[in-house]
Design a protein around this motif. Structure first.
Motif, PDB file in Angstrom:
ATOM      1  N   ASN A  13       0.826  -1.208   0.000  1.00 31.69           N
ATOM      2  CA  ASN A  13       0.000   0.000   0.000  1.00 31.69           C
ATOM      3  C   ASN A  13       0.864   1.262   0.000  1.00 31.69           C
ATOM      4  O   ASN A  13       0.624   2.209   0.763  1.00 31.69           O
ATOM      5  N   LYS A  16      -0.949   5.051  -0.770  1.00 33.25           N
ATOM      6  CA  LYS A  16      -1.884   5.676   0.163  1.00 33.25           C
ATOM      7  C   LYS A  16      -1.396   5.656   1.615  1.00 33.25           C
ATOM      8  O   LYS A  16      -1.330   6.676   2.284  1.00 33.25           O
ATOM      9  N   ASN A  17      -1.066   4.477   2.097  1.00 32.56           N
ATOM     10  CA  ASN A  17      -0.691   4.340   3.509  1.00 32.56           C
ATOM     11  C   ASN A  17       0.285   3.173   3.637  1.00 32.56           C
ATOM     12  O   ASN A  17      -0.124   2.040   3.886  1.00 32.56           O
ATOM     13  N   PRO A  18       1.581   3.431   3.483  1.00 29.81           N
ATOM     14  CA  PRO A  18       2.560   2.343   3.440  1.00 29.81           C
ATOM     15  C   PRO A  18       2.518   1.466   4.694  1.00 29.81           C
ATOM     16  O   PRO A  18       2.481   1.968   5.818  1.00 29.81           O
ATOM     17  N   LEU A  19       2.516   0.152   4.472  1.00 27.78           N
ATOM     18  CA  LEU A  19       2.558  -0.819   5.558  1.00 27.78           C
ATOM     19  C   LEU A  19       3.891  -1.555   5.464  1.00 27.78           C
ATOM     20  O   LEU A  19       4.216  -2.144   4.440  1.00 27.78           O
ATOM     21  N   ASN A  45       4.574  -1.548  11.246  1.00 29.18           N
ATOM     22  CA  ASN A  45       3.658  -0.429  11.523  1.00 29.18           C
ATOM     23  C   ASN A  45       2.221  -0.831  11.150  1.00 29.18           C
ATOM     24  O   ASN A  45       1.518  -0.111  10.449  1.00 29.18           O
ATOM     25  N   LYS A  46       1.812  -2.004  11.649  1.00 29.63           N
ATOM     26  CA  LYS A  46       0.468  -2.510  11.364  1.00 29.63           C
ATOM     27  C   LYS A  46      -0.604  -1.564  11.899  1.00 29.63           C
ATOM     28  O   LYS A  46      -1.706  -1.469  11.352  1.00 29.63           O
ATOM     29  N   THR A  47      -0.312  -0.883  12.993  1.00 27.16           N
ATOM     30  CA  THR A  47      -1.217   0.135  13.528  1.00 27.16           C
ATOM     31  C   THR A  47      -0.778   1.498  13.017  1.00 27.16           C
ATOM     32  O   THR A  47       0.416   1.820  13.040  1.00 27.16           O
ATOM     33  N   ALA A  48      -1.726   2.305  12.574  1.00 26.33           N
ATOM     34  CA  ALA A  48      -1.398   3.614  11.996  1.00 26.33           C
ATOM     35  C   ALA A  48      -0.593   4.458  12.980  1.00 26.33           C
ATOM     36  O   ALA A  48      -0.921   4.556  14.166  1.00 26.33           O
ATOM     37  N   ASN A  49       0.485   5.068  12.481  1.00 27.02           N
ATOM     38  CA  ASN A  49       1.343   5.971  13.243  1.00 27.02           C
ATOM     39  C   ASN A  49       2.075   5.304  14.406  1.00 27.02           C
ATOM     40  O   ASN A  49       2.608   5.990  15.282  1.00 27.02           O
ATOM     41  N   TYR A  51       5.000   2.395  15.267  1.00 31.63           N
ATOM     42  CA  TYR A  51       6.016   1.432  14.863  1.00 31.63           C
ATOM     43  C   TYR A  51       6.336   0.535  16.051  1.00 31.63           C
ATOM     44  O   TYR A  51       6.804   1.011  17.090  1.00 31.63           O
ATOM     45  N   SER A  73       2.877  10.091  15.683  1.00 25.23           N
ATOM     46  CA  SER A  73       2.029  11.280  15.785  1.00 25.23           C
ATOM     47  C   SER A  73       2.433  12.194  16.934  1.00 25.23           C
ATOM     48  O   SER A  73       2.436  13.418  16.804  1.00 25.23           O
TER      49      SER A  73
END
Length: 222
Positions: A13, A16-19, A45-49, A51, A73
């Motif tokens: 991805n 849009k939102n690199p995983l 970084n499976k969860t947004a923002n 690591y 964040s």
């Protein structure tokens, strides 16, 4: 650095939102030809923002685990560093030749939280029959079984004893205020008796050399 890397890393991805997911092994990891052990690196970084990382060092009588996460964040850390055993010879490898003849090992556990720019550290680090020679001073120092305690915004020393080769002591008591790592505060007392701090010749360090013995009771503040 040296070693053999095996494992898998994937990035998906991307637009849009690199995983990012990595599971890597580095066998016989070495620095300046000193082999430290085998590294296992698991990062994602499976969860947004967020690591998440799990790093393990084993082999060559080392056992260290770093587990936790970094929040992008708010730029905050939440890590546990568990040092069951870390040989001083392995620490020496990262000293850029400033240490040699290292002996003994470290153990301890540290909780690291808060802002990455100024984290809060809690836990302790113990020195077990540790000895090392500072190359440019040509002096060997010993630490028997003393510990440094990290207490939120303080680094505490309680009868922390550094000995020279003839076991003459330099004892440290007090604290370092670590609320701001860019501007730490000192409240320390250093007592030394016939402690040999320097035993170098011009070939060791042409900036300063000779023999320097300390016999003092010093307060260091500010």
């Amino acid at each position: 650095m040296g070693g053999a890397i095996n494992g898998k890393a994937t990035v998906s991805n991307v637009i849009k939102n690199p995983l990012f997911i990595a599971d890597l092994n580095i066998d016989d990891f070495s620095v300046k030809k000193d082999t430290i052990g085998n590294l296992v690196l698991k990062v994602d970084n499976k969860t947004a923002n967020l690591y998440s990382a799990n790093v393990g060092l084993t082999g060559f009588d080392n056992q260290v685990t770093i587990d936790g996460n970094y929040n992008v964040s708010n730029e905050s850390l939440d890590f546990i560093v568990d040092i069951e055993k870390l040989q001083m010879k392995s620490v020496q490898a990262f000293s850029m030749d400033n240490l040699k003849e290292s002996e003994g090992y470290l153990d301890g556990k540290l909780n690291i939280k808060g802002q990455a720019s100024n984290p809060s550290v809690e836990g302790s680090m113990k020195f077990n029959s540790v000895a090392f020679r500072v190359t440019k001073l040509n002096s060997k120092f010993k630490l028997s079984n003393d510990a440094i305690t990290f207490n939120t915004n303080q680094i505490l020393f309680k009868n922390f004893k550094l000995q020279d080769e003839k076991e003459n002591p330099l004892t440290i008591n007090g604290s370092i205020n670590s609320q701001d790592y860019t501007n730490v505060g000192f409240d320390l007392n250093l007592v030394a008796k016939n402690f040999r701090a320097v035993n170098s010749k011009a070939k060791d360090n042409n900036l300063f050399y000779g023999e320097l013995y300390l016999d003092n009771n010093l307060a260091i503040k500010g």
